[in-house]
Design a protein around this motif. Sequence first.
Motif, short mmCIF file in Angstrom:
data_model
loop_
_atom_site.label_atom_id
_atom_site.label_comp_id
_atom_site.label_asym_id
_atom_site.label_seq_id
_atom_site.Cartn_x
_atom_site.Cartn_y
_atom_site.Cartn_z
N LEU A 6 0.81 -1.21 0.00
CA LEU A 6 0.00 0.00 0.00
C LEU A 6 0.85 1.26 0.00
CD1 LEU A 6 -2.79 -0.63 2.64
CD2 LEU A 6 -3.11 -0.15 0.25
N ASP A 7 0.91 1.94 -1.14
CA ASP A 7 1.52 3.26 -1.10
C ASP A 7 0.42 4.26 -0.77
OD1 ASP A 7 0.10 3.78 -3.44
OD2 ASP A 7 1.84 3.71 -4.74
N LYS A 8 0.77 5.50 -0.60
CA LYS A 8 -0.18 6.53 -0.16
C LYS A 8 -1.37 6.66 -1.11
CE LYS A 8 -0.38 11.40 1.04
NZ LYS A 8 0.35 12.66 1.12
N GLU A 9 -1.11 6.64 -2.42
CA GLU A 9 -2.19 6.83 -3.40
C GLU A 9 -3.17 5.66 -3.39
OE1 GLU A 9 1.12 7.41 -4.21
OE2 GLU A 9 0.82 9.56 -3.98
N ILE A 10 -2.64 4.45 -3.34
CA ILE A 10 -3.52 3.27 -3.30
C ILE A 10 -4.32 3.27 -2.01
CG2 ILE A 10 -3.58 0.74 -3.18
CD1 ILE A 10 -1.11 0.72 -5.02
N PHE A 11 -3.67 3.57 -0.90
CA PHE A 11 -4.35 3.62 0.39
C PHE A 11 -5.51 4.61 0.33
CE2 PHE A 11 -5.14 5.36 4.58
CZ PHE A 11 -5.26 4.21 5.36
N CYS A 12 -5.24 5.82 -0.14
CA CYS A 12 -6.29 6.86 -0.20
C CYS A 12 -7.43 6.44 -1.12
CB CYS A 12 -5.69 8.19 -0.66
SG CYS A 12 -4.59 8.92 0.57
N ALA A 13 -7.10 5.85 -2.26
CA ALA A 13 -8.13 5.40 -3.19
C ALA A 13 -9.02 4.34 -2.54
CB ALA A 13 -7.49 4.86 -4.47
N ARG A 14 -8.41 3.40 -1.83
CA ARG A 14 -9.18 2.34 -1.17
C ARG A 14 -10.05 2.91 -0.05
NH1 ARG A 14 -8.40 -3.21 -2.30
NH2 ARG A 14 -7.57 -3.21 -4.41
N VAL A 15 -9.55 3.87 0.68
CA VAL A 15 -10.34 4.49 1.74
C VAL A 15 -11.56 5.18 1.12
CG1 VAL A 15 -10.40 6.36 3.45
CG2 VAL A 15 -8.50 4.72 3.45
N ILE A 16 -11.34 5.91 0.04
CA ILE A 16 -12.45 6.61 -0.62
C ILE A 16 -13.49 5.62 -1.13
CG2 ILE A 16 -13.05 8.02 -2.64
CD1 ILE A 16 -10.33 9.52 -2.08
N GLN A 17 -13.04 4.48 -1.69
CA GLN A 17 -13.96 3.45 -2.16
C GLN A 17 -14.84 2.92 -1.03
OE1 GLN A 17 -11.31 0.47 -3.69
NE2 GLN A 17 -11.59 1.10 -5.81
#
Length: 162
Positions: A6-17
């Motif tokens: 999990l890099d920052k961008e993937i983490f943020c995208a998953r949280v938003i989902q």
Amino acid sequence: MMEAVLDKEIFCARVIQNQETLFRTAKAILRNDEDAEDAVQEAICAAFERRDSLRDLEKFRPWLLRILANKCYDACRKRRPSVDLSDVEDCLCAPETDPTERMTLWQAVMSLGDDLRAPVTLFYYDGLSIREISGVLGISEAAVKTRLSRGRARLRRLLREE
């Protein structure tokens, strides 16, 4: 060296989902928008700090929901006993309610006891499997099935009364 899942961008995208699921789950446990928002925020921060502990990206949602459930239960333990006026409004003298007003399914779900509300919400609103709910809530799969059955029965009674 293994690269983090999990890099920052993937983490943020998953949280938003998963933001609606997170809020709905927290509200099902805490029953209060402000407390639910706080718990979601704390869970996201804690998950971000520990994101290197997640080895399988496919398990992100149950992993994050488990962290959230723990934050919610921590908040419940810290709470001082108090009475919310919305919980006792039926006892207070008030004008007769409009007979055309009917309880919505979500209102009925939110009126369930603490032990039934979270499994029902996770199963029917968020689509988690019994195994995932078991992991998120830290109870056995048999307990999840029992609580879902009792929750459905209680909802049938509540909605029939309306």
